[in-house]
Each structure stands twice: as structure tokens, then as C-alpha cells.
Design a protein around this motif. Structure first.
Motif, PDB file in Angstrom:
ATOM      1  N   ASN A 139     -36.312 -19.445 -15.924  1.00 29.00           N
ATOM      2  CA  ASN A 139     -35.528 -18.526 -16.154  1.00 29.00           C
ATOM      3  C   ASN A 139     -35.344 -17.842 -17.450  1.00 29.00           C
ATOM      4  O   ASN A 139     -35.067 -16.780 -18.095  1.00 29.00           O
ATOM      5  CB  ASN A 139     -33.918 -18.774 -15.688  1.00 29.00           C
ATOM      6  CG  ASN A 139     -34.015 -18.908 -14.101  1.00 29.00           C
ATOM      7  OD1 ASN A 139     -34.648 -18.047 -13.343  1.00 29.00           O
ATOM      8  ND2 ASN A 139     -32.972 -19.742 -13.607  1.00 29.00           N
ATOM      9  N   ILE A 140     -35.218 -18.895 -18.572  1.00 30.55           N
ATOM     10  CA  ILE A 140     -35.059 -18.572 -19.932  1.00 30.55           C
ATOM     11  C   ILE A 140     -36.293 -17.788 -20.449  1.00 30.55           C
ATOM     12  O   ILE A 140     -36.234 -16.961 -21.173  1.00 30.55           O
ATOM     13  CB  ILE A 140     -34.872 -19.789 -20.803  1.00 30.55           C
ATOM     14  CG1 ILE A 140     -33.330 -20.404 -20.562  1.00 30.55           C
ATOM     15  CG2 ILE A 140     -35.106 -19.470 -22.225  1.00 30.55           C
ATOM     16  CD1 ILE A 140     -33.018 -21.694 -21.018  1.00 30.55           C
ATOM     17  N   LEU A 141     -37.461 -18.322 -19.979  1.00 34.45           N
ATOM     18  CA  LEU A 141     -38.642 -17.674 -20.593  1.00 34.45           C
ATOM     19  C   LEU A 141     -39.280 -16.314 -19.471  1.00 34.45           C
ATOM     20  O   LEU A 141     -40.337 -15.792 -19.910  1.00 34.45           O
ATOM     21  CB  LEU A 141     -39.988 -18.826 -20.581  1.00 34.45           C
ATOM     22  CG  LEU A 141     -39.451 -19.934 -21.487  1.00 34.45           C
ATOM     23  CD1 LEU A 141     -40.677 -20.722 -21.553  1.00 34.45           C
ATOM     24  CD2 LEU A 141     -39.382 -19.562 -22.830  1.00 34.45           C
ATOM     25  N   SER A 142     -38.500 -16.359 -18.555  1.00 33.85           N
ATOM     26  CA  SER A 142     -38.935 -15.133 -17.584  1.00 33.85           C
ATOM     27  C   SER A 142     -38.881 -13.718 -18.093  1.00 33.85           C
ATOM     28  O   SER A 142     -37.897 -13.718 -19.134  1.00 33.85           O
ATOM     29  CB  SER A 142     -38.345 -15.129 -16.582  1.00 33.85           C
ATOM     30  OG  SER A 142     -36.850 -14.748 -16.615  1.00 33.85           O
ATOM     31  N   GLY A 143     -39.896 -12.945 -18.115  1.00 31.65           N
ATOM     32  CA  GLY A 143     -40.042 -11.759 -18.903  1.00 31.65           C
ATOM     33  C   GLY A 143     -41.336 -11.547 -19.377  1.00 31.65           C
ATOM     34  O   GLY A 143     -41.847 -12.546 -19.949  1.00 31.65           O
ATOM     35  N   LYS A 144     -41.953 -10.414 -19.331  1.00 35.39           N
ATOM     36  CA  LYS A 144     -43.351 -10.168 -19.640  1.00 35.39           C
ATOM     37  C   LYS A 144     -43.485 -10.685 -21.093  1.00 35.39           C
ATOM     38  O   LYS A 144     -44.631 -11.200 -21.468  1.00 35.39           O
ATOM     39  CB  LYS A 144     -43.691  -8.944 -19.276  1.00 35.39           C
ATOM     40  CG  LYS A 144     -45.172  -8.564 -19.900  1.00 35.39           C
ATOM     41  CD  LYS A 144     -45.503  -7.052 -19.550  1.00 35.39           C
ATOM     42  CE  LYS A 144     -47.137  -6.789 -19.901  1.00 35.39           C
ATOM     43  NZ  LYS A 144     -47.219  -5.474 -19.575  1.00 35.39           N
ATOM     44  N   TRP A 145     -42.704 -10.512 -21.946  1.00 34.37           N
ATOM     45  CA  TRP A 145     -42.908 -10.509 -23.241  1.00 34.37           C
ATOM     46  C   TRP A 145     -42.244 -11.626 -24.087  1.00 34.37           C
ATOM     47  O   TRP A 145     -42.622 -12.049 -25.328  1.00 34.37           O
ATOM     48  CB  TRP A 145     -42.344  -9.485 -24.086  1.00 34.37           C
ATOM     49  CG  TRP A 145     -43.145  -8.106 -23.741  1.00 34.37           C
ATOM     50  CD1 TRP A 145     -42.661  -7.215 -22.790  1.00 34.37           C
ATOM     51  CD2 TRP A 145     -44.478  -7.770 -24.144  1.00 34.37           C
ATOM     52  NE1 TRP A 145     -43.640  -6.235 -22.659  1.00 34.37           N
ATOM     53  CE2 TRP A 145     -44.738  -6.460 -23.330  1.00 34.37           C
ATOM     54  CE3 TRP A 145     -45.402  -8.085 -24.983  1.00 34.37           C
ATOM     55  CZ2 TRP A 145     -46.205  -5.771 -23.651  1.00 34.37           C
ATOM     56  CZ3 TRP A 145     -46.579  -7.159 -25.117  1.00 34.37           C
ATOM     57  CH2 TRP A 145     -46.802  -6.224 -24.532  1.00 34.37           C
ATOM     58  N   LYS A 146     -41.372 -12.346 -23.431  1.00 31.08           N
ATOM     59  CA  LYS A 146     -40.800 -13.449 -23.951  1.00 31.08           C
ATOM     60  C   LYS A 146     -41.472 -14.626 -24.623  1.00 31.08           C
ATOM     61  O   LYS A 146     -41.274 -15.255 -25.727  1.00 31.08           O
ATOM     62  CB  LYS A 146     -39.566 -14.333 -22.931  1.00 31.08           C
ATOM     63  CG  LYS A 146     -38.445 -13.179 -22.737  1.00 31.08           C
ATOM     64  CD  LYS A 146     -37.398 -13.821 -22.112  1.00 31.08           C
ATOM     65  CE  LYS A 146     -36.102 -13.024 -21.880  1.00 31.08           C
ATOM     66  NZ  LYS A 146     -35.269 -13.536 -21.185  1.00 31.08           N
ATOM     67  N   ILE A 147     -42.464 -15.256 -24.055  1.00 29.81           N
ATOM     68  CA  ILE A 147     -43.522 -16.235 -24.513  1.00 29.81           C
ATOM     69  C   ILE A 147     -44.012 -15.799 -25.617  1.00 29.81           C
ATOM     70  O   ILE A 147     -44.368 -16.140 -26.805  1.00 29.81           O
ATOM     71  CB  ILE A 147     -44.452 -16.638 -23.324  1.00 29.81           C
ATOM     72  CG1 ILE A 147     -43.462 -17.679 -22.377  1.00 29.81           C
ATOM     73  CG2 ILE A 147     -45.289 -17.540 -23.979  1.00 29.81           C
ATOM     74  CD1 ILE A 147     -44.198 -18.156 -21.201  1.00 29.81           C
TER      75      ILE A 147
END
Length: 108
Positions: A18-26
Motif C-alpha cells: 500500500n505504501i509503495l503502490s503507484g507507478k513511480w513511488k519506487i
């Protein structure tokens, strides 16, 4: 957009996802793991990201205490982003992901 329902998710893996979800977060975290950068510098490091999406992803990471936003009292305004202590704790995970990706690339 973050799918974070509750910061106290039952499963630790769900919380991490949930914290790392998102195309660009990592990718954002990876770039910030090398040191604090300004908004436009970070945008240049992420070809293809829009201003709106970068802003949204940064706000979510800041909300989740992974990054900090420092505003300098200058004209024009200067804003810098970097990893918090919590954000720095994910460095070994990011390094492992990078290493795994290199190994996988050599296998295929």
C-alpha cells in the motif's frame, strides 16, 4: 493514487504494498536514496512522469513519512525532497530489488 486504507493494515506485506503502490513511488525512493534533490531535478530523473503525478506521488510519500519536503525561504522558492529516517530504512529493500532485476535480466 495510493490504495492505503489504513496505516495499521493487518498484513505487513499489504502495508508495504500500500505504501509503495503507484507507478513511480519506487523510482522516486530509489532516486532520493542517493540524496536530497529539488523537484525539477527529480522530474528530470524520471522521464515520462507528469508534473501532476510527481506532485501527487510525493505528497503520498510525505504523508506516509517516507520522505520530507523542505521549503527554503527564497525567491524563487526552492523546495527540496529527501528520505526521512523511515524512508532510509527501505534502502536495503531497494538495493535487493535492483540486484534481483540485474540477475533476472541476465537469466532471460
Amino acid at each position: 493514487m495510493s490504495k492505503l486504507k489504513s496505516i495499521t493494515a493487518n498484513c505487513p506485506i499489504d502495508l508495504t504494498i500500500n505504501i509503495l503502490s503507484g507507478k513511480w513511488k519506487i523510482a522516486i525512493l530509489w532516486n532520493l536514496s542517493k540524496g536530497a534533490v529539488r523537484f525539477n531535478e527529480l522530474k528530470r530523473m524520471l522521464p515520462g512522469i507528469t508534473h501532476k503525478i510527481l506532485t501527487m506521488q510525493l505528497r503520498e510519500l510525505e504523508r506516509d513519512k517516507m520522505i520530507y519536503r523542505k521549503v527554503y525561504n527564497e525567491i524563487p522558492p526552492k523546495v527540496e525532497y529527501g528520505l526521512t529516517e523511515v524512508g532510509k530504512s527501505i534502502r536495503p529493500v531497494l538495493k535487493s530489488m535492483c540486484d534481483w532485476g540485474k540477475e533476472y535480466k541476465n537469466l532471460i
